[in-house]
Design an enzyme around this catalytic site. Structure first.
Site, PDB file in Angstrom:
ATOM      1  N   TYR A  64      60.513 -18.031 109.119  1.00  0.00           N
ATOM      2  CA  TYR A  64      60.563 -18.071 110.573  1.00  0.00           C
ATOM      3  C   TYR A  64      59.762 -16.931 111.150  1.00  0.00           C
ATOM      4  O   TYR A  64      58.956 -17.009 111.990  1.00  0.00           O
ATOM      5  CB  TYR A  64      62.013 -17.983 111.054  1.00  0.00           C
ATOM      6  CG  TYR A  64      62.171 -18.185 112.520  1.00  0.00           C
ATOM      7  CD1 TYR A  64      62.273 -17.106 113.379  1.00  0.00           C
ATOM      8  CD2 TYR A  64      62.232 -19.461 113.051  1.00  0.00           C
ATOM      9  CE1 TYR A  64      62.432 -17.293 114.748  1.00  0.00           C
ATOM     10  CE2 TYR A  64      62.391 -19.659 114.402  1.00  0.00           C
ATOM     11  CZ  TYR A  64      62.506 -18.571 115.238  1.00  0.00           C
ATOM     12  OH  TYR A  64      62.668 -18.764 116.578  1.00  0.00           O
TER      13      TYR A  64
ATOM     14  N   SER B 215      74.170 -20.993  95.934  1.00  0.00           N
ATOM     15  CA  SER B 215      74.121 -22.113  96.864  1.00  0.00           C
ATOM     16  C   SER B 215      72.689 -22.425  97.281  1.00  0.00           C
ATOM     17  O   SER B 215      71.934 -21.534  97.671  1.00  0.00           O
ATOM     18  CB  SER B 215      74.947 -21.772  98.103  1.00  0.00           C
ATOM     19  OG  SER B 215      74.689 -22.698  99.117  1.00  0.00           O
TER      20      SER B 215
END
Length: 188
Positions: free
Chosen positions: A188, A175
């Site tokens: 992050y 995916s």
């Protein structure tokens, strides 16, 4: 011993290059014959919804025999019913692909009761939309169990027979959303 003649080497290179371009040009206009999957035994993990369900429908339309796995009983049974309506023979199994022993057990049952899988579609997957610090440990472990390890276990279960038969295909679905989440978690 070959003598190095740059002129001959250049001619051979140009000849090969021209041939390759001509071959590619012809293939633009001559349709490629599609491989028939009629009668092939196709096992699809994560077949209860999404891409797995859509993949099952496409194989059903092409007269494949289907084995559908999903953790969700209702979803995999709905997919199986629709595939039967499309004319396919279908066996549906409830399998938790995060559990290696369930995969191996279901694979043995398929081999014994149904036959040799010739197309394996590793589609089962889970993602967590949260960033790394908000994702719980068990969610991270489950992502690895289903998205990575399950693909290894299913491949190990069915690849030896494909190799012995000199016939088979393994497709692994990944995916882009999972990649984006993983990238976000790392960046992050």
């Amino acid at each position: 011993e070959r003598t190095m003649n740059p002129f001959v080497d250049l001619l051979l290179f140009l000849g090969t290059l021209i041939y390759s371009y001509l071959e590619a040009f012809v293939k633009l206009f001559v349709p490629v014959k599609r491989k028939s999957v009629s009668g092939e035994l196709v096992l699809i993990t994560g077949a209860g919804h999404g891409i797995g369900r859509a993949t099952a429908f496409e194989f059903a339309k092409r007269q494949s025999r289907l084995v559908l796995w999903d953790i969700n009983k209702h979803g995999v049974e709905d997919t199986a019913a629709e595939c039967e309506r499309l004319g396919a023979t279908v066996q549906a199994f409830v399998v938790d692909c995060s559990k290696r022993e369930e995969i191996y057990s279901a694979a043995e049952k398929v081999k014994k009761d149904i036959g040799d899988v010739s197309i394996l579609v590793n589609n089962a997957g889970v993602i967590t939309a949260a960033d790394l610090l908000s994702t719980q440990d068990h969610q991270i472990e489950r992502m690895f169990e289903v998205n990575i390890l399950a693909h290894m276990w299913t491949t190990r279960a069915f690849l030896p027979t494909m190799m012995n038969n000199n016939h088979g295909h393994i497709v692994t679905v990944a995916s882009a959303a999972g990649h984006l989440v993983t990238s976000f978690m790392v960046v992050y």
